[in-house]
Design an enzyme around this catalytic site. Structure first.
Site, mmCIF file in Angstrom:
data_model
loop_
_atom_site.group_PDB
_atom_site.id
_atom_site.type_symbol
_atom_site.label_atom_id
_atom_site.label_comp_id
_atom_site.label_asym_id
_atom_site.label_seq_id
_atom_site.Cartn_x
_atom_site.Cartn_y
_atom_site.Cartn_z
ATOM 1 N N ARG A 182 73.958 -21.746 -59.708
ATOM 2 C CA ARG A 182 75.183 -21.134 -60.204
ATOM 3 C C ARG A 182 76.194 -21.026 -59.063
ATOM 4 O O ARG A 182 75.837 -20.662 -57.940
ATOM 5 C CB ARG A 182 74.903 -19.739 -60.772
ATOM 6 C CG ARG A 182 74.005 -19.785 -62.005
ATOM 7 C CD ARG A 182 73.784 -18.432 -62.616
ATOM 8 N NE ARG A 182 72.819 -18.518 -63.711
ATOM 9 C CZ ARG A 182 72.363 -17.480 -64.400
ATOM 10 N NH1 ARG A 182 72.814 -16.254 -64.120
ATOM 11 N NH2 ARG A 182 71.477 -17.643 -65.364
ATOM 12 N N ARG A 184 72.067 -12.274 -55.176
ATOM 13 C CA ARG A 184 72.953 -13.206 -55.879
ATOM 14 C C ARG A 184 73.051 -14.494 -55.068
ATOM 15 O O ARG A 184 73.784 -14.567 -54.084
ATOM 16 C CB ARG A 184 74.339 -12.583 -56.075
ATOM 17 C CG ARG A 184 75.218 -13.288 -57.099
ATOM 18 C CD ARG A 184 76.548 -12.578 -57.247
ATOM 19 N NE ARG A 184 76.399 -11.227 -57.744
ATOM 20 C CZ ARG A 184 76.312 -10.901 -59.033
ATOM 21 N NH1 ARG A 184 76.362 -11.846 -59.960
ATOM 22 N NH2 ARG A 184 76.171 -9.639 -59.401
ATOM 23 N N GLU A 222 69.953 -5.349 -62.649
ATOM 24 C CA GLU A 222 69.504 -6.291 -63.688
ATOM 25 C C GLU A 222 68.463 -7.258 -63.138
ATOM 26 O O GLU A 222 68.621 -7.820 -62.056
ATOM 27 C CB GLU A 222 70.691 -7.084 -64.218
ATOM 28 C CG GLU A 222 70.318 -8.107 -65.272
ATOM 29 C CD GLU A 222 71.307 -9.260 -65.373
ATOM 30 O OE1 GLU A 222 70.884 -10.338 -65.842
ATOM 31 O OE2 GLU A 222 72.458 -9.103 -64.958
ATOM 32 N N SER A 269 67.763 -10.679 -68.810
ATOM 33 C CA SER A 269 68.599 -10.549 -70.003
ATOM 34 C C SER A 269 67.913 -11.291 -71.135
ATOM 35 O O SER A 269 67.505 -12.440 -70.970
ATOM 36 C CB SER A 269 69.994 -11.139 -69.773
ATOM 37 O OG SER A 269 70.774 -10.314 -68.951
ATOM 38 N N ARG A 304 64.830 -11.877 -57.740
ATOM 39 C CA ARG A 304 65.128 -10.452 -57.889
ATOM 40 C C ARG A 304 63.838 -9.642 -58.017
ATOM 41 O O ARG A 304 63.781 -8.473 -57.601
ATOM 42 C CB ARG A 304 66.052 -10.212 -59.080
ATOM 43 C CG ARG A 304 67.451 -10.774 -58.856
ATOM 44 C CD ARG A 304 68.463 -10.214 -59.823
ATOM 45 N NE ARG A 304 69.813 -10.708 -59.503
ATOM 46 C CZ ARG A 304 70.931 -10.180 -59.959
ATOM 47 N NH1 ARG A 304 70.881 -9.128 -60.759
ATOM 48 N NH2 ARG A 304 72.109 -10.679 -59.621
#
Length: 424
Positions: free
Chosen positions: A260, A275, A347, A350, A389
């Site tokens: 990403r 990130r 987070e 999801s 994460r």
């Protein structure tokens, strides 16, 4: 993609749904384009039928030696022949405009999704697990990790910002986490897949990354796209297929690298491993009948929660508001893990139901048993979990005063029985 019939039937409801998602959309404009397009289709069908009728009448007129009548009919056929390509071109243009307009609009939120602007308006569903209590100041992962093999400096040297070299104990722990997650999700009935991590435009369009979010992606020189999540590859397995009802549900999982550009995250999480431009993730995708998508959403989310339960990590489930959901989602549950070093939840997964939104973009359907007509499937996707994460969460929650990190019991078999990672 949206069902144009639903917009025609209740344009006010569609406008209200888009308003809840803070999107300026006009059902009136959509319906007007659709009416123009359908009018042209009708005109083309009428013109083609008249052309065929007139062509037959020419022969009859000539047989009767009615040359003036035959000449008039031939002129009419010539006019229709010239007009038909114009109608078809205009209909194609309007169709393309309509498709482009619909392709840029997000999914309609489910009725139970809270209306809100951002993460501050998300709704707590439940909170699970016990936060660790330390008799020393808890440190963040970027202070713990370097001694275990999280090499931020070399990662930047090799590839630039938001890349990390992982080596030694940290590399072993990350691989153990990925394999444990894959085993856990497989035990829940998901079929393991090793998919391509580069895909074509059509695949990215099908799951909603294109055309709207191209800036968030990496593209190769030959036009392929690096996947931002294995959701793209796994969901597109059923692209342009008509499945039998007996084949459903289909459940796929994959452990892949993801890529990403983080185009909208300037200044956010610039330190550490939270990130990254490249990261590993275990993804789950379900393809189900419409009447099973609600139950499947709960099932998938519970599967992801099971990973956190097994690792002994405290977490909470949040129902995302309309302003915080992804483009293709009708409802999203975020799982947020407790990070004691940051003293906050972050987070880590999801899980979304996309109803038939992606299926329409992919033209993925099934045929109910005993019926001739087909219906669009429903698609769901979720992280089970983001591996990097989760590594961060283990480092922070299992940190020891001497700089070592205890290994969660479920991971010890994947590390040859090792129960503690010690700094170099």
């Amino acid at each position: 993609m949206h069902d144009i019939r639903l917009i025609r039937d209740d344009p006010a409801a569609f406008d209200d749904a888009m308003h809840k998602r803070s999107v300026a959309a006009s059902a009136e404009r959509i319906v007007a384009l659709d009416q123009q397009r359908r009018a042209l289709i009708t005109e083309a069908q009428t013109a083609q039928a008249r052309r065929n009728e007139a062509s037959k009448a020419i022969g009859a007129a000539k047989a009767q030696r009615d040359e003036p009548r035959a000449a008039d009919l031939m002129a009419e056929v010539a006019t229709l022949k010239a007009r038909l390509p114009e109608i078809e071109a205009e209909e194609a243009r309007l169709g393309a405009d309509l498709d482009a307009l619909l392709a840029g609009l997000p999914n309609v939120p489910a009725a139970d999704v809270p209306v809100g602007a951002d993460e501050d308006d998300n709704l707590l569903v439940h909170e699970r697990g016990t936060r660790p209590a330390f008799d020393f100041p808890a440190r963040e992962h970027d202070a713990i990790g370097p001694a275990l093999g999280l090499d931020f400096e070399t990662g930047v040297k090799l590839a630039g910002a938001r890349f990390t070299l992982v080596r030694g104990a940290a590399a072993k722990l990350q691989r153990a986490l990925g394999q444990f997650m894959l085993d856990h999700v497989t035990a829940a009935g998901f079929e393991q897949v090793i998919p391509p991590v580069m895909v074509r435009d059509e695949a990215m369009f099908g799951t909603g990354q294109l055309p709207k979010f191209a800036e968030d992606l990496f593209q190769t020189t030959d036009g392929r796209w690096l996947i931002p999540t294995a959701e793209v590859s796994l969901t597109n397995i059923v692209r342009e297929q008509i499945l039998s009802e007996a084949e459903l549900p289909l459940r796929f999982t994959a452990l892949t690298p993801c890529f990403r550009s983080e185009a909208g995250s300037a200044g956010r999480d610039t330190r550490g491993y939270i990130r990254q431009h490249q990261f590993d993730k275990v993804e789950m995708v379900s393809i189900v009948k419409p009447d099973r998508s609600e139950a499947e959403h709960e099932r998938m989310t519970a599967t992801a929660e099971g990973v956190l339960d097994a690792l002994g990590l405290a977490y909470r489930r949040m129902k995302l508001c309309t302003g915080d959901m992804g483009f293709t989602a009708a409802r999203t549950y975020d799982l947020e893990v407790w990070l004691p070093g940051q003293d906050r939840y972050r987070e880590i997964s999801s899980c979304s139901t996309c109803t038939d939104f992606q299926a329409r973009r992919m033209n993925a359907r099934y045929r109910p048993e005993g019926e001739k007509a087909t219906r669009f499937v429903h698609t769901l996707n979720g992280s089970g979990l983001a591996v990097g994460r989760t590594l961060v969460a283990v480092l922070e929650n299992y940190q020891q005063a001497d700089g070592s990190v205890a290994v969660p019991t479920v991971l010890q078999p994947y590390l040859g029985g090792v129960d503690r990672l010690s700094p170099r």
